[in-house]
Design a protein around this motif. Sequence first.
Motif, PDB file in Angstrom:
ATOM      1  N   PRO A 182      38.205  43.188  47.690  1.00  0.00           N
ATOM      2  CA  PRO A 182      39.566  43.551  47.269  1.00  0.00           C
ATOM      3  C   PRO A 182      40.468  42.325  47.213  1.00  0.00           C
ATOM      4  CG  PRO A 182      39.134  44.296  49.518  1.00  0.00           C
ATOM      5  CD  PRO A 182      37.851  43.735  48.998  1.00  0.00           C
ATOM      6  N   THR A 183      41.425  42.327  46.322  1.00  0.00           N
ATOM      7  CA  THR A 183      42.419  41.250  46.298  1.00  0.00           C
ATOM      8  C   THR A 183      43.400  41.533  47.444  1.00  0.00           C
ATOM      9  OG1 THR A 183      43.954  42.444  44.873  1.00  0.00           O
ATOM     10  CG2 THR A 183      42.243  41.165  43.780  1.00  0.00           C
ATOM     11  N   ASN A 203      42.962  36.259  40.903  1.00  0.00           N
ATOM     12  CA  ASN A 203      43.901  37.347  41.180  1.00  0.00           C
ATOM     13  C   ASN A 203      44.984  36.956  42.185  1.00  0.00           C
ATOM     14  OD1 ASN A 203      40.977  39.144  41.039  1.00  0.00           O
ATOM     15  ND2 ASN A 203      42.635  39.579  39.632  1.00  0.00           N
ATOM     16  N   GLN A 258      52.832  40.608  40.872  1.00  0.00           N
ATOM     17  CA  GLN A 258      52.747  40.328  39.435  1.00  0.00           C
ATOM     18  C   GLN A 258      51.539  40.996  38.819  1.00  0.00           C
ATOM     19  OE1 GLN A 258      53.978  38.145  37.158  1.00  0.00           O
ATOM     20  NE2 GLN A 258      55.641  37.252  38.338  1.00  0.00           N
ATOM     21  N   THR A 274      34.395  38.618  38.469  1.00  0.00           N
ATOM     22  CA  THR A 274      33.441  39.674  38.807  1.00  0.00           C
ATOM     23  C   THR A 274      32.000  39.163  38.761  1.00  0.00           C
ATOM     24  OG1 THR A 274      33.154  40.430  36.540  1.00  0.00           O
ATOM     25  CG2 THR A 274      34.944  41.456  37.783  1.00  0.00           C
ATOM     26  N   PHE A 306      33.631  44.148  40.879  1.00  0.00           N
ATOM     27  CA  PHE A 306      34.601  43.594  41.829  1.00  0.00           C
ATOM     28  C   PHE A 306      33.848  43.340  43.131  1.00  0.00           C
ATOM     29  CE2 PHE A 306      38.488  46.186  40.080  1.00  0.00           C
ATOM     30  CZ  PHE A 306      38.293  45.609  38.840  1.00  0.00           C
ATOM     31  N   GLU A 307      33.991  42.146  43.646  1.00  0.00           N
ATOM     32  CA  GLU A 307      33.209  41.802  44.831  1.00  0.00           C
ATOM     33  C   GLU A 307      33.962  42.093  46.130  1.00  0.00           C
ATOM     34  OE1 GLU A 307      29.864  38.901  45.010  1.00  0.00           O
ATOM     35  OE2 GLU A 307      31.636  37.679  45.281  1.00  0.00           O
ATOM     36  N   PHE A 360      35.781  46.310  50.293  1.00  0.00           N
ATOM     37  CA  PHE A 360      36.272  47.601  49.823  1.00  0.00           C
ATOM     38  C   PHE A 360      35.827  48.714  50.764  1.00  0.00           C
ATOM     39  CE2 PHE A 360      36.758  45.516  45.586  1.00  0.00           C
ATOM     40  CZ  PHE A 360      38.054  45.921  45.333  1.00  0.00           C
ATOM     41  N   GLN A 415      46.352  50.320  29.056  1.00  0.00           N
ATOM     42  CA  GLN A 415      45.559  49.456  29.948  1.00  0.00           C
ATOM     43  C   GLN A 415      45.311  50.128  31.306  1.00  0.00           C
ATOM     44  OE1 GLN A 415      47.165  45.392  29.777  1.00  0.00           O
ATOM     45  NE2 GLN A 415      46.520  45.182  31.898  1.00  0.00           N
ATOM     46  N   GLY A 475      48.006  40.660  37.157  1.00  0.00           N
ATOM     47  CA  GLY A 475      46.964  39.675  37.447  1.00  0.00           C
ATOM     48  C   GLY A 475      46.546  39.644  38.903  1.00  0.00           C
ATOM     49  N   THR A 476      47.287  40.369  39.748  1.00  0.00           N
ATOM     50  CA  THR A 476      46.976  40.359  41.178  1.00  0.00           C
ATOM     51  C   THR A 476      46.018  41.489  41.555  1.00  0.00           C
ATOM     52  OG1 THR A 476      48.957  41.696  41.490  1.00  0.00           O
ATOM     53  CG2 THR A 476      49.175  39.343  41.919  1.00  0.00           C
ATOM     54  N   GLN A 484      45.427  44.625  47.145  1.00  0.00           N
ATOM     55  CA  GLN A 484      44.615  45.842  47.320  1.00  0.00           C
ATOM     56  C   GLN A 484      44.340  46.097  48.803  1.00  0.00           C
ATOM     57  OE1 GLN A 484      41.319  44.804  44.754  1.00  0.00           O
ATOM     58  NE2 GLN A 484      42.489  45.288  42.908  1.00  0.00           N
ATOM     59  N   THR A 515      46.861  47.153  39.549  1.00  0.00           N
ATOM     60  CA  THR A 515      46.507  48.452  38.953  1.00  0.00           C
ATOM     61  C   THR A 515      45.519  49.202  39.845  1.00  0.00           C
ATOM     62  OG1 THR A 515      46.724  47.346  36.836  1.00  0.00           O
ATOM     63  CG2 THR A 515      45.814  49.568  36.795  1.00  0.00           C
ATOM     64  N   ALA A 516      44.488  48.483  40.307  1.00  0.00           N
ATOM     65  CA  ALA A 516      43.527  49.145  41.199  1.00  0.00           C
ATOM     66  C   ALA A 516      44.162  49.418  42.564  1.00  0.00           C
ATOM     67  CB  ALA A 516      42.272  48.291  41.346  1.00  0.00           C
TER      68      ALA A 516
HETATM   69  P1  AMP Z   1      46.019  43.722  37.220  1.00  0.00           P
HETATM   70  O1  AMP Z   1      46.841  42.851  38.122  1.00  0.00           O
HETATM   71  O2  AMP Z   1      45.903  45.097  37.724  1.00  0.00           O
HETATM   72  O3  AMP Z   1      46.487  43.645  35.796  1.00  0.00           O
HETATM   73  O4  AMP Z   1      44.504  43.182  37.244  1.00  0.00           O
HETATM   74  C1  AMP Z   1      44.111  41.975  36.670  1.00  0.00           C
HETATM   75  C2  AMP Z   1      42.616  41.951  36.400  1.00  0.00           C
HETATM   76  O5  AMP Z   1      41.880  41.832  37.616  1.00  0.00           O
HETATM   77  C3  AMP Z   1      42.064  43.205  35.731  1.00  0.00           C
HETATM   78  O6  AMP Z   1      41.194  42.774  34.699  1.00  0.00           O
HETATM   79  C4  AMP Z   1      41.281  43.907  36.818  1.00  0.00           C
HETATM   80  O7  AMP Z   1      40.206  44.642  36.280  1.00  0.00           O
HETATM   81  C5  AMP Z   1      40.802  42.755  37.666  1.00  0.00           C
HETATM   82  N1  AMP Z   1      40.621  43.106  39.089  1.00  0.00           N
HETATM   83  C6  AMP Z   1      41.311  43.997  39.824  1.00  0.00           C
HETATM   84  N2  AMP Z   1      40.854  44.010  41.090  1.00  0.00           N
HETATM   85  C7  AMP Z   1      39.851  43.111  41.159  1.00  0.00           C
HETATM   86  C8  AMP Z   1      38.978  42.683  42.218  1.00  0.00           C
HETATM   87  N3  AMP Z   1      39.070  43.172  43.445  1.00  0.00           N
HETATM   88  N4  AMP Z   1      38.065  41.738  41.924  1.00  0.00           N
HETATM   89  C9  AMP Z   1      37.970  41.232  40.673  1.00  0.00           C
HETATM   90  N5  AMP Z   1      38.761  41.596  39.635  1.00  0.00           N
HETATM   91  C10 AMP Z   1      39.702  42.529  39.880  1.00  0.00           C
END
Ligand code: AMP
Length: 464
Positions: free
Chosen positions: A27-28, A322, A49, A252, A24-25, A6, A87, A51-52, A31, A55-56
Motif C-alpha cells: 500500500p502507498t 506514488n 494529490q 507494479t 500492487f505490491e 495490504f 477513471q 498520483g498518491t 492507503q 483512489t484505492a
Molecule cells: P491515484 O492517486 O489514485 O490517481 O493513483 C495513481 C496510480 O497509482 C494509479 O494508476 C493507481 O492504479 C496506482 N496505484 C494505486 N495504488 C497503488 C499501489 N499500492 N501500488 C502501485 N500502484 C498503485
Amino acid sequence: MKDSSFSELNISPEILKAINEMGFEAPTSIQTRCIPQILEGKDLVGHAQTGTGKTAAFGIPALQMANKGSNTPSVLILCPTRELAIQVTGELIKLAKFTDGIYTLPVYGGQPISRQLKALKKGAQIVVGTPGRVIDHLKRGTLKLGSLKMVILDEADEMLNMGFREDLEEILSYSKGKSQTVMFSATVPKTIRNIMNRWMENPEMVKVEGKAETAAGIDQYYMEVRDSMRTEAISRVMDMSNFKLALIFCNTKRKCDSLVQELQSRGYSADALHGDMNQNVRDKVMNKFRSGRIDILVATDVAARGLDVDEIDVVFNYDIPNDPEYYVHRIGRTGRAGRSGMAITFSAGRKNKSLRFIEKMIRTQLQPLPMPSAKEVKLSKMDNHLEEMIDTLQEGGLREYIEQLEPIAEGDFTPIEIAAALFKMRLENNKIDLNAEPEQQIPVEEYYGRKKKTHKKRNKRRKY
Ligand code: AMP
C-alpha cells in the motif's frame, strides 16, 4: 518508507486477490493510513494529490462496505470532471473483479441521461458522478439516497474551484447524519475547512508528508514522452550513453515483468526484481546485476529496498512514484560512493501534476530532457564504431590484414574507398540506417555524459 502490507489492513480476501492481480505490491502511505480508518466508519479528510494512490485509498473501503446486491446505492463518489469519474469507476471495477454483487455506475453530464436512467433502474451499489448530474438525478427521483452509507468527495478543492459548492452542500444535506463522509483534496483552504466543519463529524486528517530530501550529485531530469514511447526512450538513452548499469522503477509487479520482456526482445540483458519472486531467485538476479551479466534491472519499490550496488549510472522512473519519499529512495540508488548519477522520470499529460507535487516536496526542480531522436542515436553509434576503429589502428597487429588488402589498393580502389566499404559493411551488420530522417534537431548528446575518448596517441606513428 512504508512497511505495511495490504494483508494487514483488514481488506477482504476478494479485494486482496484483485489488488494482487493489479500488481500492487504494497500500500502507498495514504492507503496505509486511510483504509483502516475508513473501514472503522470514521469521517476522514485525505490531504493528498493525484498520483498518491488516493483512489484505492477510498475505493477499497468503499467497495468493502457497500451493500452487495442492493437495489439502491450505498456509496456515492463525487468527482469534479467526467474524466475523473470514468477513471475512478475504472479503478473500482478492477478492484471489484472478485467481489460479487457490486455494480459501479458513472453518471456525468454529456452522456445521454436515458442510458443512466436505465442503468440506475437496474440497481447500482456504487455511483460515481459529477455534482451537477447527481443533482439532476436526485431532482428527478431517479437516484435514491435512502440507503446511503458513505459519501466521498474526490478532489474536493477542484470541485469548489469549479463552482460546485452549492451542489455539494445540497448533496451533503441529503446524507448528513445518515452516512459517513470522506473527502480527498490536494489543498485544504478555508473553503474546504468550512465544508469539514459543517458537514463532517470530527474528521481524521491524513496528510502525505513530504519531508523528502534528495542527495546532491544526482542530475535529475524529466522526459515528456507518451506512455507508449517510454520503452523506446529507454532504448535510445541506453544506446546513446555509456551507461553500464541502469535501474528502472515501475509501480507494479506486472509492469516490471512486461517491461523486462519488451527490453529483452529489443536485445538488452534485463531482469526483474519484485515481490512475486522468492528470495533465492532475487539473490540470483542481484548477483547477475552486480557482476554486470545483466545491464538493466527493473524493480518495484519494495523489492529494491536495501539494494546496495554502487555502480548504477542511471535510474529511470518508468512510472512516477506514488509518494515523494519513494522518489528520493529510488534516485538515491545512483550517485553513490562519491560517483555522479542521473535520474530520468517519464511524465506526460495529467502525470505532470504528480511530478510538480514531487518537485515541491523535494524542493528541487527537475530539468527537462529531450528524448534523443533516432538519427542522433544512430550517429552516436557510428561515432562509437569510429572510436573502436581508431583503437584498433592504435593497437596495431594489422600486418596480415594489410597483406590481404594491398592487391586491391594497388588496383582500382584507393585505400580510403576500401576503408569506407569495410565501415559500411560493419554498420550494415549493425543495422544502422543513416538515411533515416532526423526527428528533431536538438543536440542532446551533452545530456548523456558521453565522455568522448581523447585519442592522445592518434598522431603517433602507426606501427604495423
Ligand atoms: P491515484 O492517486 O489514485 O490517481 O493513483 C495513481 C496510480 O497509482 C494509479 O494508476 C493507481 O492504479 C496506482 N496505484 C494505486 N495504488 C497503488 C499501489 N499500492 N501500488 C502501485 N500502484 C498503485
